[in-house]
Scaffold this motif. Structure first.
Motif, mmCIF file in Angstrom:
data_model
loop_
_atom_site.group_PDB
_atom_site.id
_atom_site.type_symbol
_atom_site.label_atom_id
_atom_site.label_comp_id
_atom_site.label_asym_id
_atom_site.label_seq_id
_atom_site.Cartn_x
_atom_site.Cartn_y
_atom_site.Cartn_z
ATOM 1 N N TYR A 31 0.838 -1.194 0.000
ATOM 2 C CA TYR A 31 0.000 0.000 0.000
ATOM 3 C C TYR A 31 0.876 1.249 0.000
ATOM 4 O O TYR A 31 1.979 1.246 0.516
ATOM 5 N N GLU A 36 -3.871 2.987 4.491
ATOM 6 C CA GLU A 36 -4.387 1.909 3.643
ATOM 7 C C GLU A 36 -3.964 0.550 4.183
ATOM 8 O O GLU A 36 -4.763 -0.393 4.205
ATOM 9 N N ASN A 166 -9.526 -5.263 -1.747
ATOM 10 C CA ASN A 166 -9.007 -4.211 -2.598
ATOM 11 C C ASN A 166 -9.886 -4.006 -3.826
ATOM 12 O O ASN A 166 -10.081 -2.880 -4.268
#
Length: 173
Positions: A31, A36, A166
């Motif tokens: 990330y 994140e 994701n």
């Protein structure tokens, strides 16, 4: 305070190393920001994944110093006066509490002497730099990317969960 539940939960988790050690595990996600990576691990926890096998690793660390203000004699002396005033007020209050019949005199003396000493120490510290550091800054350790690693026994499952997460998070953006 620890409960039987928290002790049982922590007893299953492997012990954290006492000395700095290199992280182990297989990469299951990468990330751009720590937020994140943290959100990905939180998703794994929500899915009842054994997160005690997971590590977030900041790759290519950088020390970033963000300059926030110019430093002047006025700011230095004002800051020294304020911090000295708080300390002097504290000392004065303690003296007035433990000196019967003293009234407000110890508080006033503490406040005035605190301001004077605070300004003197701030001025000495600033003068010692000889103008080589006329700014205020805040340092922060950041990384170019944040990898989420997992022990091999659960890495494939973790990789699949993060891939689905994701895909779902990019579809909502």
């Amino acid at each position: 305070m620890t409960t039987a539940f928290s002790q049982a939960a922590f007893s299953r988790a492997p012990r954290m190393p006492q000395l700095p050690t290199m992280p182990t595990g297989w990469p299951i996600g990468s990330y751009d920001t720590y937020e994140e990576a943290q959100r990905a691990v939180d998703h794994l926890a929500d899915e009842n994944f054994p997160v005690h096998d997971v590590t977030i690793v900041g790759v290519e660390p950088l020390l970033v110093e963000r300059v926030s203000a110019r430093l002047t004699w006025g700011k230095v002396l004002g800051s020294g006066a304020m911090s000295g005033a708080w300390f002097g007020l504290f000392v004065g209050l303690l003296l007035s509490l433990f000196t019967p019949g003293a009234g407000l005199l110890p508080i006033a003396i503490g406040l005035v002497s605190g301001v004077a000493f605070g300004m003197a120490f701030a001025a000495a510290g600033y003068a010692a730099t000889r103008g080589r550091r006329d700014f205020v800054s805040h340092s922060q350790l950041v990384a170019r990317r944040y990898d989420v690693l997992c022990q091999p026994r659960n890495a494939e499952n973790g990789r699949e969960l993060l891939a689905k997460f994701n895909m779902g998070s990019h579809a909502t953006l």
